[in-house]
Design a protein around this motif. Structure first.
Motif, PDB file in Angstrom:
ATOM      1  N   VAL A  38       5.804  35.583 -32.205  1.00 35.87           N
ATOM      2  CA  VAL A  38       6.341  35.134 -30.920  1.00 35.87           C
ATOM      3  C   VAL A  38       6.423  36.364 -30.038  1.00 35.87           C
ATOM      4  CG1 VAL A  38       8.337  34.148 -29.754  1.00 35.87           C
ATOM      5  CG2 VAL A  38       7.667  33.296 -31.996  1.00 35.87           C
ATOM      6  N   GLU A  39       6.045  36.230 -28.766  1.00 41.53           N
ATOM      7  CA  GLU A  39       6.010  37.396 -27.888  1.00 41.53           C
ATOM      8  C   GLU A  39       6.566  37.033 -26.526  1.00 41.53           C
ATOM      9  OE1 GLU A  39       2.420  39.981 -27.772  1.00 41.53           O
ATOM     10  OE2 GLU A  39       2.348  39.284 -25.698  1.00 41.53           O
ATOM     11  N   ASP A  99      17.574  41.701 -23.054  1.00 42.60           N
ATOM     12  CA  ASP A  99      17.533  40.255 -22.822  1.00 42.60           C
ATOM     13  C   ASP A  99      16.424  39.605 -23.657  1.00 42.60           C
ATOM     14  OD1 ASP A  99      18.157  37.744 -21.517  1.00 42.60           O
ATOM     15  OD2 ASP A  99      16.331  38.046 -20.339  1.00 42.60           O
ATOM     16  N   TYR A 100      15.240  40.236 -23.662  1.00 44.73           N
ATOM     17  CA  TYR A 100      14.123  39.696 -24.447  1.00 44.73           C
ATOM     18  C   TYR A 100      14.441  39.728 -25.942  1.00 44.73           C
ATOM     19  CZ  TYR A 100      11.354  39.999 -20.157  1.00 44.73           C
ATOM     20  OH  TYR A 100      10.878  39.843 -18.890  1.00 44.73           O
ATOM     21  N   ARG A 101      15.065  40.817 -26.403  1.00 50.43           N
ATOM     22  CA  ARG A 101      15.437  40.918 -27.818  1.00 50.43           C
ATOM     23  C   ARG A 101      16.452  39.824 -28.187  1.00 50.43           C
ATOM     24  NH1 ARG A 101      14.085  45.515 -30.584  1.00 50.43           N
ATOM     25  NH2 ARG A 101      15.967  45.427 -31.847  1.00 50.43           N
ATOM     26  N   GLN A 102      17.376  39.559 -27.275  1.00 50.59           N
ATOM     27  CA  GLN A 102      18.368  38.508 -27.527  1.00 50.59           C
ATOM     28  C   GLN A 102      17.708  37.132 -27.599  1.00 50.59           C
ATOM     29  OE1 GLN A 102      21.505  38.779 -28.438  1.00 50.59           O
ATOM     30  NE2 GLN A 102      21.608  36.559 -28.575  1.00 50.59           N
ATOM     31  N   GLN A 103      16.729  36.879 -26.758  1.00 51.38           N
ATOM     32  CA  GLN A 103      16.014  35.604 -26.796  1.00 51.38           C
ATOM     33  C   GLN A 103      15.286  35.430 -28.131  1.00 51.38           C
ATOM     34  OE1 GLN A 103      13.543  34.749 -23.370  1.00 51.38           O
ATOM     35  NE2 GLN A 103      14.991  35.811 -22.011  1.00 51.38           N
ATOM     36  N   ILE A 104      14.667  36.506 -28.617  1.00 47.70           N
ATOM     37  CA  ILE A 104      13.972  36.444 -29.910  1.00 47.70           C
ATOM     38  C   ILE A 104      14.994  36.230 -31.035  1.00 47.70           C
ATOM     39  CG2 ILE A 104      12.555  37.754 -31.537  1.00 47.70           C
ATOM     40  CD1 ILE A 104      10.852  37.066 -29.247  1.00 47.70           C
ATOM     41  N   ARG A 105      16.142  36.902 -30.975  1.00 52.83           N
ATOM     42  CA  ARG A 105      17.199  36.704 -31.981  1.00 52.83           C
ATOM     43  C   ARG A 105      17.664  35.251 -31.997  1.00 52.83           C
ATOM     44  NH1 ARG A 105      20.114  40.819 -29.544  1.00 52.83           N
ATOM     45  NH2 ARG A 105      19.139  42.761 -30.141  1.00 52.83           N
ATOM     46  N   ALA A 106      17.801  34.653 -30.813  1.00 49.15           N
ATOM     47  CA  ALA A 106      18.240  33.260 -30.711  1.00 49.15           C
ATOM     48  C   ALA A 106      17.237  32.308 -31.350  1.00 49.15           C
ATOM     49  CB  ALA A 106      18.463  32.886 -29.250  1.00 49.15           C
ATOM     50  N   THR A 145       9.523  46.133 -30.380  1.00 44.88           N
ATOM     51  CA  THR A 145       9.564  46.392 -28.942  1.00 44.88           C
ATOM     52  C   THR A 145       8.517  47.435 -28.607  1.00 44.88           C
ATOM     53  OG1 THR A 145      11.935  45.954 -28.921  1.00 44.88           O
ATOM     54  CG2 THR A 145      11.029  47.101 -27.019  1.00 44.88           C
ATOM     55  N   ASN A 146       7.708  47.140 -27.574  1.00 46.76           N
ATOM     56  CA  ASN A 146       6.668  48.064 -27.138  1.00 46.76           C
ATOM     57  C   ASN A 146       6.768  48.203 -25.617  1.00 46.76           C
ATOM     58  OD1 ASN A 146       4.439  49.689 -26.919  1.00 46.76           O
ATOM     59  ND2 ASN A 146       2.960  48.058 -27.284  1.00 46.76           N
ATOM     60  N   ARG A 199       4.859  48.037 -18.687  1.00 45.11           N
ATOM     61  CA  ARG A 199       4.589  46.781 -19.375  1.00 45.11           C
ATOM     62  C   ARG A 199       5.500  46.737 -20.592  1.00 45.11           C
ATOM     63  NH1 ARG A 199       0.767  44.923 -23.513  1.00 45.11           N
ATOM     64  NH2 ARG A 199       0.511  42.687 -23.192  1.00 45.11           N
ATOM     65  N   VAL A 200       6.299  45.634 -20.711  1.00 41.74           N
ATOM     66  CA  VAL A 200       7.255  45.476 -21.807  1.00 41.74           C
ATOM     67  C   VAL A 200       6.817  44.299 -22.662  1.00 41.74           C
ATOM     68  CG1 VAL A 200       9.658  45.008 -22.403  1.00 41.74           C
ATOM     69  CG2 VAL A 200       9.120  46.344 -20.375  1.00 41.74           C
ATOM     70  N   VAL A 201       6.738  44.531 -23.967  1.00 38.57           N
ATOM     71  CA  VAL A 201       6.406  43.474 -24.914  1.00 38.57           C
ATOM     72  C   VAL A 201       7.445  43.510 -26.031  1.00 38.57           C
ATOM     73  CG1 VAL A 201       4.694  42.570 -26.527  1.00 38.57           C
ATOM     74  CG2 VAL A 201       3.938  43.710 -24.431  1.00 38.57           C
ATOM     75  N   VAL A 202       8.154  42.391 -26.201  1.00 41.11           N
ATOM     76  CA  VAL A 202       9.096  42.249 -27.307  1.00 41.11           C
ATOM     77  C   VAL A 202       8.570  41.083 -28.139  1.00 41.11           C
ATOM     78  CG1 VAL A 202      11.481  41.788 -27.989  1.00 41.11           C
ATOM     79  CG2 VAL A 202      11.001  43.110 -25.921  1.00 41.11           C
TER      80      VAL A 202
END
Length: 130
Positions: free
Chosen positions: A71-72, A93-100, A110-111, A121-124
């Protein structure tokens, strides 16, 4: 010759409008239908309904994605659209969405790529293989 009184005593051969055997049958049928409908209504009101079994609720929602696929969540921001503080807020915020979604902390990757002109460019992602 017949007497005049015999003519007066004869019944009229036609019935007045709205009366006759058809009207009588229609009224009887309407009364029967109304009686049956009233009986059904009374029965439904007086006899308690059997409780309907509730459908079993699934403990988890059905999966839309295949479990093995990563999932990205990603974004690109141009120069001037971000600061270091807002960048860190986006990442968290993106990390929290993935945790959820159910990812363990060790599965979150995280990249952050910065360009020479100041864009980022942010990719979690959630690496399910970890």
């Amino acid at each position: 010759m017949a007497h005049k009184t015999a003519k007066n005593m004869a019944l009229p051969k036609s019935t007045p409008a709205g009366r006759g055997p058809r009207r009588t049958l229609w009224l009887i049928a309407a009364g029967l239908v109304a009686g049956v409908a009233g009986g059904v209504f009374a029965f439904r009101m007086l006899v308690p309904q059997a409780p309907m079994p509730e459908p079993a609720q699934p403990s988890e929602p059905e999966e839309i994605m295949v479990r093995e696929e990563p999932v990205e969540i990603s974004t690109r921001m141009r120069p001037g659209e971000w600061t270091e503080e807002s960048l860190q807020a986006h990442i968290e915020d993106y990390r929290q969405q993935i945790r959820a979604m159910g990812a363990a902390e060790s599965q979150i990757v995280t990249n952050v790529e910065r360009t020479e002109n100041g864009a980022v460019r942010v990719v979690v992602s959630w690496d399910r293989q970890r």
